[in-house]
Design an enzyme around this catalytic site. Structure first.
Site, PDB file in Angstrom:
ATOM      1  N   THR A 185       0.816  -1.209   0.000  1.00 24.56           N
ATOM      2  CA  THR A 185       0.000   0.000   0.000  1.00 24.56           C
ATOM      3  C   THR A 185       0.854   1.264   0.000  1.00 24.56           C
ATOM      4  O   THR A 185       1.978   1.260   0.513  1.00 24.56           O
ATOM      5  CB  THR A 185      -0.888   0.004   1.261  1.00 24.56           C
ATOM      6  OG1 THR A 185      -1.439   1.313   1.436  1.00 24.56           O
ATOM      7  CG2 THR A 185      -0.111  -0.325   2.515  1.00 24.56           C
ATOM      8  N   TYR A 231      -1.422   0.216  10.343  1.00 29.08           N
ATOM      9  CA  TYR A 231      -1.721  -0.526   9.104  1.00 29.08           C
ATOM     10  C   TYR A 231      -0.537  -0.433   8.151  1.00 29.08           C
ATOM     11  O   TYR A 231      -0.018  -1.458   7.668  1.00 29.08           O
ATOM     12  CB  TYR A 231      -2.996   0.037   8.463  1.00 29.08           C
ATOM     13  CG  TYR A 231      -3.195  -0.406   7.032  1.00 29.08           C
ATOM     14  CD1 TYR A 231      -3.487  -1.735   6.724  1.00 29.08           C
ATOM     15  CD2 TYR A 231      -3.089   0.514   5.979  1.00 29.08           C
ATOM     16  CE1 TYR A 231      -3.659  -2.135   5.409  1.00 29.08           C
ATOM     17  CE2 TYR A 231      -3.257   0.115   4.661  1.00 29.08           C
ATOM     18  CZ  TYR A 231      -3.541  -1.215   4.381  1.00 29.08           C
ATOM     19  OH  TYR A 231      -3.700  -1.608   3.076  1.00 29.08           O
TER      20      TYR A 231
HETATM   21  N1  NAD Z   1      -8.785  -1.182  -0.778  1.00 29.16           N
HETATM   22  C1  NAD Z   1      -7.739  -0.383  -0.945  1.00 29.16           C
HETATM   23  O1  NAD Z   1      -7.888   0.796  -1.333  1.00 29.16           O
HETATM   24  C2  NAD Z   1      -6.346  -0.894  -0.687  1.00 29.16           C
HETATM   25  C3  NAD Z   1      -5.277  -0.001  -0.831  1.00 29.16           C
HETATM   26  C4  NAD Z   1      -3.990  -0.465  -0.612  1.00 29.16           C
HETATM   27  C5  NAD Z   1      -3.774  -1.798  -0.300  1.00 29.16           C
HETATM   28  N2  NAD Z   1      -4.820  -2.643  -0.155  1.00 29.16           N
HETATM   29  C6  NAD Z   1      -4.530  -4.043   0.203  1.00 29.16           C
HETATM   30  O2  NAD Z   1      -5.265  -4.900  -0.646  1.00 29.16           O
HETATM   31  C7  NAD Z   1      -5.590  -6.104   0.031  1.00 29.16           C
HETATM   32  C8  NAD Z   1      -7.060  -6.401  -0.145  1.00 29.16           C
HETATM   33  O3  NAD Z   1      -7.814  -5.324   0.401  1.00 29.16           O
HETATM   34  P1  NAD Z   1      -9.400  -5.227   0.229  1.00 29.16           P
HETATM   35  O4  NAD Z   1      -9.730  -3.791   0.130  1.00 29.16           O
HETATM   36  O5  NAD Z   1      -9.840  -6.146  -0.826  1.00 29.16           O
HETATM   37  O6  NAD Z   1      -9.880  -5.723   1.668  1.00 29.16           O
HETATM   38  P2  NAD Z   1     -11.017  -6.765   2.067  1.00 29.16           P
HETATM   39  O7  NAD Z   1     -11.201  -6.626   3.539  1.00 29.16           O
HETATM   40  O8  NAD Z   1     -12.202  -6.621   1.198  1.00 29.16           O
HETATM   41  O9  NAD Z   1     -10.352  -8.172   1.732  1.00 29.16           O
HETATM   42  C9  NAD Z   1      -9.497  -8.850   2.615  1.00 29.16           C
HETATM   43  C10 NAD Z   1      -9.905 -10.306   2.605  1.00 29.16           C
HETATM   44  O10 NAD Z   1      -8.995 -11.040   3.402  1.00 29.16           O
HETATM   45  C11 NAD Z   1      -9.729 -11.900   4.282  1.00 29.16           C
HETATM   46  N3  NAD Z   1      -8.891 -12.096   5.475  1.00 29.16           N
HETATM   47  C12 NAD Z   1      -8.401 -11.128   6.285  1.00 29.16           C
HETATM   48  N4  NAD Z   1      -7.641 -11.690   7.248  1.00 29.16           N
HETATM   49  C13 NAD Z   1      -7.656 -13.034   7.028  1.00 29.16           C
HETATM   50  C14 NAD Z   1      -7.065 -14.144   7.684  1.00 29.16           C
HETATM   51  N5  NAD Z   1      -6.313 -13.994   8.772  1.00 29.16           N
HETATM   52  N6  NAD Z   1      -7.276 -15.373   7.183  1.00 29.16           N
HETATM   53  C15 NAD Z   1      -8.042 -15.555   6.078  1.00 29.16           C
HETATM   54  N7  NAD Z   1      -8.629 -14.536   5.418  1.00 29.16           N
HETATM   55  C16 NAD Z   1      -8.439 -13.296   5.893  1.00 29.16           C
HETATM   56  C17 NAD Z   1     -11.036 -11.186   4.541  1.00 29.16           C
HETATM   57  O11 NAD Z   1     -12.092 -12.040   4.951  1.00 29.16           O
HETATM   58  C18 NAD Z   1     -11.292 -10.541   3.184  1.00 29.16           C
HETATM   59  O12 NAD Z   1     -12.017 -11.397   2.341  1.00 29.16           O
HETATM   60  C19 NAD Z   1      -5.152  -5.912   1.477  1.00 29.16           C
HETATM   61  O13 NAD Z   1      -3.932  -6.569   1.678  1.00 29.16           O
HETATM   62  C20 NAD Z   1      -4.970  -4.410   1.594  1.00 29.16           C
HETATM   63  O14 NAD Z   1      -3.989  -4.083   2.556  1.00 29.16           O
HETATM   64  C21 NAD Z   1      -6.109  -2.228  -0.335  1.00 29.16           C
END
Ligand code: NAD
Length: 330
Positions: free
Chosen positions: A117, A142
């Site tokens: 991120t 985070y």
């Molecule tokens: N959404 C954004 O703008 C953004 C920006 C930068 C980075 N990210 C990164 O992208 C990735 C996905 O983000 P997202 O927005 O899709 O979030 P999200 O919460 O929709 O998806 C995360 C998924 O991981 C699963 N999860 C979390 N911890 C877990 C565990 N211990 N065991 C099994 N499953 C687990 C959750 O159930 C969920 O389905 C993350 O790593 C996040 O840090 C997202």
């Protein structure tokens, strides 16, 4: 190829799963459905419901399947929550990832794509776009958890030759053009999601945090990337790792953003335009840990992957996000 997708029931992971399947790959998803949704997972993928914090479970998933590559999306993802519950973030985002890496080491999986991120940069003031060499100085747990995991990946590279692509996402938003997939996150704090929910009548009003930033209109500026363009970068990362599979230990970091920003007020105005209504907004003080401007320098990914974004347009991002909220019940 057989790709293990952690977090494949989440917002971004579910798009990646769908695209991997479209391109003919086999996909196994690990997700504990803590913030993800069963119905978001493409039925052609195999879903293993379980927690990455359970190391034995992770090993068993690898044991039974010939995994070629890992895409690691699973994480706790809320910046504000991480400030109040830092241990939850360090435990999940570090220990969960470590269990995945242990399984990779044990079952000789050497190709790994990690969702990092822009929050790893921190940002020190109104600056030029951030490139991959910009100072990393996260302003919240985070971002720190993500930076720590990047460092663990570098150590894995040195210790046993893991090949990793680290994608540092900027602000991901939007839904698929066919409106089959979108962001279902409960209690989301992402601006475009919140604005879309407000426009769709799921929230009575929304808040703008900080109107006194040193930006042209006083609100914070971010680089918003459509989730489909981000996913195309993942597919290119997969190919890149395939092409470099004879390397014994390689880590490449790429920023994923469009290279220009939009202010909070611009986003609100665009959401009003695409939904053809006025949103009720409240101005609030700046949030702890927020910074004025975060924009990607995306030259590296454009050059090295020949990555060409197709949906680089705030109207498309806001419109798909809005239509998704109108359509979805969750
Ligand atoms: N959404 C954004 O703008 C953004 C920006 C930068 C980075 N990210 C990164 O992208 C990735 C996905 O983000 P997202 O927005 O899709 O979030 P999200 O919460 O929709 O998806 C995360 C998924 O991981 C699963 N999860 C979390 N911890 C877990 C565990 N211990 N065991 C099994 N499953 C687990 C959750 O159930 C969920 O389905 C993350 O790593 C996040 O840090 C997202």
């Amino acid at each position: 190829m057989h790709v293990l997708v952690s977090g494949g029931a989440g917002y971004i992971g579910s798009f990646a799963v769908r695209e991997l399947i479209r391109q003919g790959h086999l996909v196994t998803v690990i997700d504990d459905l803590s913030t993800g949704f069963l119905q978001a997972v493409d039925p052609k993928a195999e879903l293993c419901v379980g927690n990455l914090l359970d190391g034995l479970f992770v090993q068993q998933v690898f044991q039974k399947r010939p995994i070629d590559q890992v895409m690691h999306f699973a994480a706790r993802v809320s910046v504000p929550e991480s400030i109040f519950q830092p241990l939850k973030y360090y435990e999940n985002n570090l220990l969960g990832g470590i269990h995945l890496l242990r399984a990779c080491q044990k079952f000789a999986v050497s190709k790994f794509v990690f969702s990092s991120t822009a929050a790893v940069y921190g940002v020190l003031g109104p600056t030029a776009p951030l490139n991959e060499f910009s100072t990393t100085l996260p302003t919240n747990p985070y971002g720190t958890s993500k930076l720590f995991f990047e460092k663990i990946l570098l150590d894995a590279q040195k210790a046993w030759g893991l090949n990793t692509v680290i994608l540092r996402y900027f602000n991901v938003a939007g839904a698929s053009l066919d409106l089959q997939l979108g962001q279902r996150t409960a209690n989301a704090t992402h601006l475009i999601k919140v604005a879309a929910e407000t426009a769709a009548g799921k929230r009575p009003e929304m808040e703008i945090f900080g109107t006194d930033y040193p930006t042209p209109d006083g609100s914070a500026v971010r680089d918003y990337i459509h989730v489909e363009d981000l996913v195309s970068a993942h597919l290119q990362a997969l190919t890149f790792l395939e092409e470099h599979q004879n390397h014994k230990g390689m880590t490449e970091i790429f920023n994923c953003g469009y290279g220009r920003g939009h202010s909070v007020l611009e986003v609100v105005a665009m959401m009003e335009k695409v939904s053809q209504q006025k949103l009720k907004v409240h101005n609030k003080p700046r949030r702890v840990g927020d910074v004025s401007l975060v924009v990607a320098d995306n030259q590296k990914i454009k050059m090295q992957f020949n990555w060409v974004p197709k949906l680089d347009d705030l109207a498309t991002i806001c419109k798909t996000a809005y239509l998704w909220e109108k359509k979805s019940q969750v």
